[in-house]
Design a protein around this motif. Structure first.
Motif, PDB file in Angstrom:
ATOM      1  N   PRO A   1     -40.311 -35.516   3.027  1.00  0.00           N
ATOM      2  CA  PRO A   1     -40.581 -35.831   1.620  1.00  0.00           C
ATOM      3  C   PRO A   1     -39.303 -36.188   0.866  1.00  0.00           C
ATOM      4  O   PRO A   1     -38.193 -35.960   1.360  1.00  0.00           O
ATOM      5  N   SER A   2     -39.484 -36.731  -0.304  1.00  0.00           N
ATOM      6  CA  SER A   2     -38.338 -37.145  -1.120  1.00  0.00           C
ATOM      7  C   SER A   2     -37.415 -35.963  -1.385  1.00  0.00           C
ATOM      8  O   SER A   2     -37.868 -34.858  -1.669  1.00  0.00           O
ATOM      9  N   GLY A   3     -36.124 -36.210  -1.247  1.00  0.00           N
ATOM     10  CA  GLY A   3     -35.146 -35.160  -1.540  1.00  0.00           C
ATOM     11  C   GLY A   3     -34.892 -34.194  -0.408  1.00  0.00           C
ATOM     12  O   GLY A   3     -34.161 -33.220  -0.572  1.00  0.00           O
ATOM     13  N   CYS A   4     -35.474 -34.453   0.775  1.00  0.00           N
ATOM     14  CA  CYS A   4     -35.313 -33.482   1.862  1.00  0.00           C
ATOM     15  C   CYS A   4     -33.990 -33.671   2.606  1.00  0.00           C
ATOM     16  O   CYS A   4     -33.645 -32.875   3.466  1.00  0.00           O
ATOM     17  N   GLY A   5     -33.261 -34.715   2.300  1.00  0.00           N
ATOM     18  CA  GLY A   5     -31.942 -34.889   2.905  1.00  0.00           C
ATOM     19  C   GLY A   5     -31.836 -35.992   3.937  1.00  0.00           C
ATOM     20  O   GLY A   5     -30.825 -36.111   4.631  1.00  0.00           O
ATOM     21  N   LYS A   6     -32.841 -36.858   4.017  1.00  0.00           N
ATOM     22  CA  LYS A   6     -32.836 -37.922   5.024  1.00  0.00           C
ATOM     23  C   LYS A   6     -31.648 -38.858   4.852  1.00  0.00           C
ATOM     24  O   LYS A   6     -30.911 -39.146   5.798  1.00  0.00           O
ATOM     25  N   THR A   7     -31.480 -39.359   3.612  1.00  0.00           N
ATOM     26  CA  THR A   7     -30.401 -40.312   3.356  1.00  0.00           C
ATOM     27  C   THR A   7     -29.039 -39.662   3.596  1.00  0.00           C
ATOM     28  O   THR A   7     -28.149 -40.269   4.192  1.00  0.00           O
ATOM     29  N   THR A   8     -28.917 -38.433   3.137  1.00  0.00           N
ATOM     30  CA  THR A   8     -27.650 -37.721   3.321  1.00  0.00           C
ATOM     31  C   THR A   8     -27.314 -37.624   4.803  1.00  0.00           C
ATOM     32  O   THR A   8     -26.188 -37.902   5.221  1.00  0.00           O
ATOM     33  N   LEU A   9     -28.316 -37.256   5.603  1.00  0.00           N
ATOM     34  CA  LEU A   9     -28.082 -37.120   7.041  1.00  0.00           C
ATOM     35  C   LEU A   9     -27.664 -38.466   7.642  1.00  0.00           C
ATOM     36  O   LEU A   9     -26.708 -38.548   8.412  1.00  0.00           O
TER      37      LEU A   9
HETATM   38  N1  LIG Z   1     -24.224 -37.248  -4.961  1.00  0.00           N
HETATM   39  C1  LIG Z   1     -25.085 -36.223  -5.112  1.00  0.00           C
HETATM   40  N2  LIG Z   1     -24.847 -35.238  -5.997  1.00  0.00           N
HETATM   41  C2  LIG Z   1     -25.704 -34.193  -6.137  1.00  0.00           C
HETATM   42  N3  LIG Z   1     -26.850 -34.069  -5.442  1.00  0.00           N
HETATM   43  C3  LIG Z   1     -27.156 -35.020  -4.550  1.00  0.00           C
HETATM   44  C4  LIG Z   1     -26.301 -36.153  -4.337  1.00  0.00           C
HETATM   45  N4  LIG Z   1     -26.852 -36.917  -3.384  1.00  0.00           N
HETATM   46  C5  LIG Z   1     -28.006 -36.319  -3.030  1.00  0.00           C
HETATM   47  N5  LIG Z   1     -28.205 -35.177  -3.713  1.00  0.00           N
HETATM   48  C6  LIG Z   1     -29.335 -34.254  -3.559  1.00  0.00           C
HETATM   49  O1  LIG Z   1     -29.440 -33.900  -2.206  1.00  0.00           O
HETATM   50  C7  LIG Z   1     -30.806 -33.852  -1.801  1.00  0.00           C
HETATM   51  C8  LIG Z   1     -31.036 -34.751  -0.633  1.00  0.00           C
HETATM   52  O2  LIG Z   1     -30.873 -36.088  -1.070  1.00  0.00           O
HETATM   53  P1  LIG Z   1     -31.215 -37.339  -0.151  1.00  0.00           P
HETATM   54  O3  LIG Z   1     -30.819 -38.553  -0.895  1.00  0.00           O
HETATM   55  O4  LIG Z   1     -30.620 -37.137   1.181  1.00  0.00           O
HETATM   56  O5  LIG Z   1     -32.799 -37.224  -0.061  1.00  0.00           O
HETATM   57  P2  LIG Z   1     -33.827 -38.180   0.697  1.00  0.00           P
HETATM   58  O6  LIG Z   1     -34.519 -37.360   1.710  1.00  0.00           O
HETATM   59  O7  LIG Z   1     -33.134 -39.398   1.167  1.00  0.00           O
HETATM   60  O8  LIG Z   1     -34.849 -38.522  -0.458  1.00  0.00           O
HETATM   61  P3  LIG Z   1     -35.608 -39.905  -0.793  1.00  0.00           P
HETATM   62  O9  LIG Z   1     -36.772 -39.986   0.131  1.00  0.00           O
HETATM   63  O10 LIG Z   1     -36.053 -39.715  -2.201  1.00  0.00           O
HETATM   64  O11 LIG Z   1     -34.626 -41.006  -0.634  1.00  0.00           O
HETATM   65  C9  LIG Z   1     -31.621 -34.218  -3.018  1.00  0.00           C
HETATM   66  O12 LIG Z   1     -32.111 -33.035  -3.615  1.00  0.00           O
HETATM   67  C10 LIG Z   1     -30.643 -34.898  -3.921  1.00  0.00           C
HETATM   68  O13 LIG Z   1     -30.976 -34.674  -5.258  1.00  0.00           O
END
Ligand SMILES: Nc1ncnc2c1ncn2[C@@H]1O[C@H](COP(=O)(O)OP(=O)(O)OP(=O)(O)O)[C@@H](O)[C@H]1O
Ligand SMILES: [Mg+2]
Lengths: 213, 372
Positions: free
Chosen positions: B42-50
């Motif tokens: 789901p959104s915000g679970c950390g996919k992009t970060t990983l």
């Molecule tokens: N630069 C940042 N500063 C603070 N919090 C961040 C930053 N980047 C990401 N986050 C937080 O880290 C968490 C994971 O973010 P991420 O972008 O990896 O989610 P995601 O799974 O890719 O979501 P989506 O499907 O919405 O793209 C989220 O709660 C987001 O708010």
């Protein structure tokens, strides 16, 4: 009223051409230096955000000083003539360029920079290939403002023996020669409009090109 | 290239936090060479970060990423990135460069000679199914799907052995997404690259992924093939995620016949007068008519055209005023293909014929509503 033949009789064309070329000479040097320093300041502040507040405050203060006051204040240091005139022009014209450059760079969308970084551009390449081109329309708007400023300051330089069309107006005032005053003043206005129009064309071209940013 | 091939990516005890938020909370996993590895959650679970820790757009707090057993922290970051293609949802085509420059920017910076660049650009365009006429256009002159293709082309320019894709089809509509997925499956076969693909669409994950990692709250819940997730979901979260696909799975097997609606209320005989046809449509509350001559399909008409015709003065037979350009499908046509065709030709109504006899009709808008 002034009629055309009167104008033609009264003007010493040789002199006007001489004054115009002085005017454009000072203007060109001043605006080029302003662009150079304005861009450097804008880029440095974009990279070192912490400094931006203090630097812009200083530039803002300079901007509020009356031009004549500044010209006179600098007399003891830079003397009379073109040099102090160009110096003061640059002081005034840096702010709009630096500020627009800074704002333009800050407003470049983060995803472009991220993609650029991800395909392997180094920081310098990101600046020159992505950030500056995308900030260019904003930068050119700043330059347009500076062009008008610079034309004004350069004309005032006539008061401190810088030559240029300011000097023609001075002469007109001293000889109580209304025609010379009018012709010179209108001519300054036309030159300012001309350079502004030139910059406007560049600006519009860039905006069209970048209209989806 | 630092790597000719990517044979493995190992992520080891990775942690990344933003203040008190654990975006990645102790993730370990191994991606095999040449596989398409999907990260879903789901959104915000950390996919992009990983994903971004793999090309070092994000540096982790602790833990590490190893490509072919090399700790990527020990590699030059710019060189590393030149080995990794990256595609994002926003596409991020540079708006001040035309398509060719977008694709070839990195090649130019690498100092490739002109002819070699031209050759490479043409090569990649073929791979991503994009016509050469777009090379001189600017990104804002392209449709969303075309922009996506260019984004992919740009990421493939250096023939990188590893491709990271962050919801690349996330912003396009369902039908186009399906088409891009189909293309991408073909591209994948041609390329033979290792691909890490982020999505939050389970159907997409099932269609594309060799293996799927389910993420939630910065942690990995389960990793496995689609069958593993369906047959042995690790917990109720995975179960719910997989269940949500049941209706979609059903739909991808549907034929036009399964969703078409009866034509009784639409059929108008070719000998009918225009005024009678209008009455017929108003009575049945439809805006669309199928014209038949001795039960055989002739064409279609619509209420607006009829009302605009000069029928009060000149009440002709409807056979003088019908539209021959309609979409006709066989009832056995897969629904997705039918919808794609309708979308492409921008016609929202199609007639289903069996031996030239209309047996049903489909309205794309109405069907999409039923699907979602
Ligand atoms: N630069 C940042 N500063 C603070 N919090 C961040 C930053 N980047 C990401 N986050 C937080 O880290 C968490 C994971 O973010 P991420 O972008 O990896 O989610 P995601 O799974 O890719 O979501 P989506 O499907 O919405 O793209 C989220 O709660 C987001 O708010
Ligand atoms: Mg994301």
């Amino acid at each position: 009223m002034i009629n055309l033949s009167e104008i033609i009789n009264f003007i010493n064309f040789q002199d006007l051409i001489q004054r115009t070329s002085e005017q454009i000479y000072m203007f060109s040097i001043a605006i080029l230096l302003s662009i150079l320093f304005g861009l450097i300041i804008g880029i440095v502040l974009h990279r070192v955000q912490k400094l931006s507040n203090i630097v812009f405050n200083i530039l803002n203060i300079i901007e509020t000083l009356p031009t004549i006051a500044l010209l006179v204040l600098l007399l003891p240091f830079l003397g009379l003539g073109m040099k102090p005139t160009i110096f003061v022009s640059v002081l005034y014209a840096i702010l709009p360029i630096a500020r627009n450059c800074y704002v333009g760079l800050n407003n470049v969308e983060q995803s472009y920079i991220e993609v650029a970084r991800s395909i392997g551009l180094n920081e310098f390449e990101i600046l020159t290939k992505i950030e500056i081109p995308l900030a260019l329309p904003t930068i050119v708007s700043g330059i347009r403002i500076s062009i008008v400023f610079t034309m004004g300051v350069v004309t005032l330089g006539g008061l401190i023996a810088a030559g240029g069309l300011g000097a023609s107006i001075q002469t007109g005032v001293q000889l109580y020669d209304k025609t010379l005053i009018y012709v010179s003043a209108v001519w300054v206005g036309i030159l300012a409009l001309f350079f502004d129009a030139l910059a406007y064309l560049v600006e519009r071209f860039l905006q069209k090109r970048f209209n989806n940013v | 290239m630092i790597f000719k091939n990517v044979d493995s990516i190992e992520i080891v005890r990775l942690v990344k936090s933003y203040r008190d938020l654990m975006a990645i909370n102790d993730v370990s996993l191994k991606i095999n060479g040449k596989e398409l590895f999907v990260i879903i959650g789901p959104s915000g679970c950390g996919k992009t970060t990983l994903l971004k820790t793999i090309n070092r757009l994000i540096e982790p707090d602790s833990g590490g990423v190893f490509i072919n057993n090399n700790d990527i922290r020990n590699l030059d970051v710019v060189k590393l990135r030149k080995n990794i293609g990256y595609v994002i949802q926003q596409v991020g085509l540079f708006p001040h460069m035309n398509i060719k420059d977008n694709i070839s920017l990195i090649l130019k910076l690498e100092g490739w000679p002109r002819e070699k660049i031209d050759k490479r650009v043409k090569e990649i365009l073929k791979i991503v199914f994009l016509d050469e006429i777009y090379l001189r256009k600017f990104p804002n002159q392209l449709s969303g799907g075309q922009q996506q293709r260019v984004g992919l082309a740009r990421a493939l320019a250096l023939n990188q052995p590893l491709l990271l894709m962050d919801e690349p089809f996330g912003s396009v509509d369902p039908i186009l997404r399906r088409q891009l997925q189909d293309e991408f499956l073909q591209i994948k076969k041609v390329l033979g690259k290792t691909i890490v693909f982020v999505t939050h669409d389970i159907e997409e994950a099932f269609r594309l992924g060799d293996r799927i990692a389910v993420m939630k709250g910065g942690k990995i819940k389960q990793i496995g093939e689609a069958n593993d997730l369906i047959l042995n979901p690790a917990d109720s979260f995975v179960l719910n995620l997989v269940e949500s696909d049941k209706k979609y799975k059903h739909i991808s097997n549907l034929k036009v016949r399964d969703v078409m609606i009866p034509v009784k209320n639409y059929m108008i005989d070719s000998q009918a007068k225009i005024s009678d046809s209008i009455k017929f449509m108003l009575k049945n509350n439809t805006e669309f008519g199928i014209i038949v001559k001795k039960d055989k399909f002739l064409g279609t008409t619509d209420l607006k055209t009829l009302l605009n015709s000069n029928f009060i003065k000149n009440d002709q037979k409807i056979e003088n005023l019908y539209n021959k350009e309609t979409l006709k499908f066989s009832p056995e046509k897969p629904l997705y293909d039918a919808l794609a065709e309708m979308k492409k030709s921008n016609i929202s109504i199609a007639v289903i014929l069996e031996r030239d006899v209309p047996i049903g009709t489909i309205l794309s808008s109405e069907i999409l509503n039923r699907l979602i």
